[in-house]
Design a protein around this motif. Structure first.
Motif, PDB file in Angstrom:
ATOM      1  N   ASP A  32       5.655   6.571   8.314  1.00 44.94           N
ATOM      2  CA  ASP A  32       5.996   6.134   6.784  1.00 44.94           C
ATOM      3  C   ASP A  32       5.988   7.087   5.706  1.00 44.94           C
ATOM      4  OD1 ASP A  32       6.210   3.854   8.070  1.00 44.94           O
ATOM      5  OD2 ASP A  32       4.402   2.771   7.181  1.00 44.94           O
ATOM      6  N   HIS A  33       6.875   7.195   4.928  1.00 43.77           N
ATOM      7  CA  HIS A  33       7.017   8.294   3.899  1.00 43.77           C
ATOM      8  C   HIS A  33       5.757   8.434   3.145  1.00 43.77           C
ATOM      9  CE1 HIS A  33       8.545  10.881   0.749  1.00 43.77           C
ATOM     10  NE2 HIS A  33       8.102   9.770  -0.120  1.00 43.77           N
ATOM     11  N   ALA A  34       5.182   7.403   2.490  1.00 43.67           N
ATOM     12  CA  ALA A  34       4.099   7.342   1.675  1.00 43.67           C
ATOM     13  C   ALA A  34       2.872   7.858   2.446  1.00 43.67           C
ATOM     14  CB  ALA A  34       3.572   6.146   1.116  1.00 43.67           C
ATOM     15  N   ARG A  35       2.737   7.610   3.709  1.00 37.29           N
ATOM     16  CA  ARG A  35       1.772   8.067   4.531  1.00 37.29           C
ATOM     17  C   ARG A  35       1.708   9.511   4.805  1.00 37.29           C
ATOM     18  NH1 ARG A  35      -1.089   3.058   6.469  1.00 37.29           N
ATOM     19  NH2 ARG A  35      -0.152   1.507   5.189  1.00 37.29           N
ATOM     20  N   THR A  36       2.807   9.940   4.844  1.00 40.41           N
ATOM     21  CA  THR A  36       3.113  11.455   5.072  1.00 40.41           C
ATOM     22  C   THR A  36       2.465  12.323   3.997  1.00 40.41           C
ATOM     23  OG1 THR A  36       5.308  11.773   4.307  1.00 40.41           O
ATOM     24  CG2 THR A  36       4.962  11.329   6.765  1.00 40.41           C
ATOM     25  N   LEU A  37       2.890  11.622   2.648  1.00 38.62           N
ATOM     26  CA  LEU A  37       2.545  12.022   1.504  1.00 38.62           C
ATOM     27  C   LEU A  37       0.734  12.316   1.266  1.00 38.62           C
ATOM     28  CD1 LEU A  37       4.779  10.579  -0.989  1.00 38.62           C
ATOM     29  CD2 LEU A  37       5.027  12.772   0.398  1.00 38.62           C
ATOM     30  N   ALA A  97       0.736  -1.122  -0.082  1.00 40.28           N
ATOM     31  CA  ALA A  97      -0.067  -0.014   0.065  1.00 40.28           C
ATOM     32  C   ALA A  97       0.973   1.158   0.035  1.00 40.28           C
ATOM     33  CB  ALA A  97      -0.970  -0.079   1.152  1.00 40.28           C
ATOM     34  N   ASN A  98       2.170   1.334   0.813  1.00 36.86           N
ATOM     35  CA  ASN A  98       2.819   2.268   0.835  1.00 36.86           C
ATOM     36  C   ASN A  98       3.469   2.653  -0.612  1.00 36.86           C
ATOM     37  OD1 ASN A  98       2.409   2.803   3.464  1.00 36.86           O
ATOM     38  ND2 ASN A  98       4.304   1.971   4.230  1.00 36.86           N
ATOM     39  N   GLY A  99       3.875   1.656  -1.048  1.00 36.42           N
ATOM     40  CA  GLY A  99       4.629   1.600  -2.625  1.00 36.42           C
ATOM     41  C   GLY A  99       3.543   2.201  -3.585  1.00 36.42           C
ATOM     42  N   ILE A 100       2.228   1.713  -3.396  1.00 37.87           N
ATOM     43  CA  ILE A 100       1.350   2.313  -4.192  1.00 37.87           C
ATOM     44  C   ILE A 100       1.197   4.015  -4.278  1.00 37.87           C
ATOM     45  CG2 ILE A 100      -1.162   2.249  -5.170  1.00 37.87           C
ATOM     46  CD1 ILE A 100      -1.071  -0.862  -4.235  1.00 37.87           C
ATOM     47  N   MET A 149       7.144  18.849   2.528  1.00 31.62           N
ATOM     48  CA  MET A 149       6.249  18.889   3.986  1.00 31.62           C
ATOM     49  C   MET A 149       6.267  17.292   4.521  1.00 31.62           C
ATOM     50  SD  MET A 149       3.484  21.683   3.138  1.00 31.62           S
ATOM     51  CE  MET A 149       3.082  21.702   1.299  1.00 31.62           C
ATOM     52  N   GLY A 150       6.207  16.564   3.394  1.00 32.11           N
ATOM     53  CA  GLY A 150       6.092  15.085   4.059  1.00 32.11           C
ATOM     54  C   GLY A 150       7.314  14.424   4.604  1.00 32.11           C
ATOM     55  N   HIS A 151       8.429  15.090   4.206  1.00 33.22           N
ATOM     56  CA  HIS A 151       9.673  14.875   4.873  1.00 33.22           C
ATOM     57  C   HIS A 151       9.868  15.244   6.216  1.00 33.22           C
ATOM     58  CE1 HIS A 151      11.120  12.966   1.242  1.00 33.22           C
ATOM     59  NE2 HIS A 151      11.556  14.007   0.836  1.00 33.22           N
ATOM     60  N   ILE A 200      -4.664   3.781   3.980  1.00 34.14           N
ATOM     61  CA  ILE A 200      -4.122   4.684   4.361  1.00 34.14           C
ATOM     62  C   ILE A 200      -4.780   6.003   4.857  1.00 34.14           C
ATOM     63  CG2 ILE A 200      -2.167   6.549   3.366  1.00 34.14           C
ATOM     64  CD1 ILE A 200      -1.139   4.118   1.741  1.00 34.14           C
ATOM     65  N   LYS A 201      -4.519   6.169   6.127  1.00 37.83           N
ATOM     66  CA  LYS A 201      -5.251   7.437   6.604  1.00 37.83           C
ATOM     67  C   LYS A 201      -4.723   8.819   6.141  1.00 37.83           C
ATOM     68  CE  LYS A 201      -6.706   4.811  10.560  1.00 37.83           C
ATOM     69  NZ  LYS A 201      -6.763   4.391  12.074  1.00 37.83           N
ATOM     70  N   THR A 202      -5.275  10.119   6.202  1.00 36.06           N
ATOM     71  CA  THR A 202      -5.236  10.973   5.419  1.00 36.06           C
ATOM     72  C   THR A 202      -5.085  12.474   6.300  1.00 36.06           C
ATOM     73  OG1 THR A 202      -7.444  11.418   4.565  1.00 36.06           O
ATOM     74  CG2 THR A 202      -5.719  10.360   2.935  1.00 36.06           C
TER      75      THR A 202
END
Length: 387
Positions: free
Chosen positions: A279-284, A188-191, A268-270, A338-340
């Motif tokens: 997790d990086h993807a979830r910050t995005l 999911a993170n990769g997607i 901003m996600g970083h 993935i929560k937003t």
């Protein structure tokens, strides 16, 4: 279409069983350091395949590179490189391992404090980095076919990027079979990571670069259609292959040429990863919807195009379609579980906007976004909307 230059020297070796070919890609007298992560490659068969392929080469190993590759850990690998006169690096892992190897490639011959490479930053030119190849085990970042990387430093709570034309992998092996053993959360993170990479290069303003626009939209559609297939328990090799190739194509430089790009979401996600370890993807996924809502007026035409071409939303005004586009994006992230909202990940979120604003001011980051006009104060407001 804007002027551009395109050169991508990375050789892609795609398919089942192709790890065996790496012995032909690395010169026989190279002294190799194989770098990997937490050890999953010893459980999924990749480690044994690499060892067998390089049985006639001089091969050392360094394991333990964590997700969001940490500067302190990489310094240990750098010591091994210098102590053992390593001449070739082999990354076996996902984007974190590959990013770490890019940093090591740049740092191996750098005279100053290695962190300067990221802090200044210092670009690594052709012929300057130590040669390296990669074996991808976790599709997500696209690092296997580009020359950029991001490194975290726990001591200072920073996550910074660098790169340069000297940091393209010489080759990358993409075997979809590795997807079989990846936990669903990581898939999911990769997607989400790949999807947001495309958005950073696409969700700006309508462009005359029609081919780049269409390729970007095709990657988004393919990820949407592939997601439920790779998120099921039953392994689907073809779906895994599509997922893997989408992740690579999302950030190999092709769709960003001739167009303006954003990357404020990543900036901003970083910070959220550096502060909270999310997790990086979830910050995005936390930042992107608020970023598009905050910048609605400048992005609404492209948001409407995204709604029409990617989600087949044809009814309503430009504004209505643009609003629906953001809702569809959030729904897609939610479909991946993935929560937003930042408050979904931490209770200590109240001062995050202030911390990000301060960090951006200290780094003199005063022109983010495709128009280079987003200020640290704008970042503050976007972060507040993300709570």
């Amino acid at each position: 279409m804007l002027n551009f230059e395109l050169k991508n020297p990375t050789k892609i070796i795609f398919g089942k069983g192709e790890i065996a070919k790496i012995s032909k890609e690395i010169i026989h007298n190279a002294k190799i350091l194989m770098i990997f992560g937490g050890g999953s490659i010893k459980n999924n068969g990749v480690y044994d395949q690499v060892k067998d392929a390089l049985k006639d080469h001089d091969l050392l190993e360094f394991g333990g590179v964590p997700a969001n590759p940490e500067y302190e850990v990489l310094l240990e690998a750098l010591h091994i490189i210098k102590e053992n006169n390593i001449t070739y690096l082999l990354a076996v892992g996902g984007g974190s391992v590959i990013d770490g190897v890019k940093f090591l490639s740049a740092a191996a011959s750098y005279d100053g404090e290695p962190w300067e490479i990221l802090k200044k930053p210092v670009r690594t030119l052709e012929g300057e980095g130590m040669p390296f190849g990669t074996i991808l085990t976790l599709p997500a970042t696209g690092s296997e076919m580009n020359s950029g990387y991001v490194i975290s430093r726990r001591e200072t709570k920073e996550k910074l990027s660098s790169g340069g034309p000297g940091l393209f992998p010489l080759f990358s092996v993409l075997d979809p079979e590795v997807v079989r053993s990846i936990p669903k959360k990581q898939i999911a993170n990769g997607i989400a990571d790949a999807y947001t990479h495309v958005l950073e290069q696409y969700m700006t303003a309508p462009s005359s670069a029609d081919l780049q626009e269409r390729i970007a939209e095709s990657i988004l559609i393919s990820l949407q259609e592939t997601a439920p297939k790779v998120m099921t328990e039953e392994f689907d090799y073809d779906a895994a292959g599509n997922f893997m190739w989408c992740c690579t194509m999302a950030l190999n430089g092709l769709i960003q040429k001739g167009v303006i790009t954003d990357w404020a979401v990543h900036a901003m996600g970083h910070e959220l990863t550096a502060y909270f370890g999310i997790d990086h993807a979830r910050t995005l996924a936390v930042i992107a919807p608020s970023h598009y809502r905050y910048n609605f007026e400048t992005k609404k035409e492209k948001l409407a195009q995204y709604a029409e071409r990617v989600w087949n939303i044809t009814e309503g005004s430009t504004e209505e379609k643009a609003e629906m586009a953001i809702k569809k994006l959030e729904d897609f992230f939610h479909s991946l579980e993935i929560k937003t909202k930042l408050s979904d990940y931490t209770n200590d979120f109240q001062n995050t906007a202030e911390r990000v604003e301060k960090a951006f001011i200290e780094r003199n980051w005063v022109g983010l976004g495709e128009n280079k006009n987003l200020t640290p104060q704008d970042a503050y407001k976007i972060l507040e909307m993300s709570y």
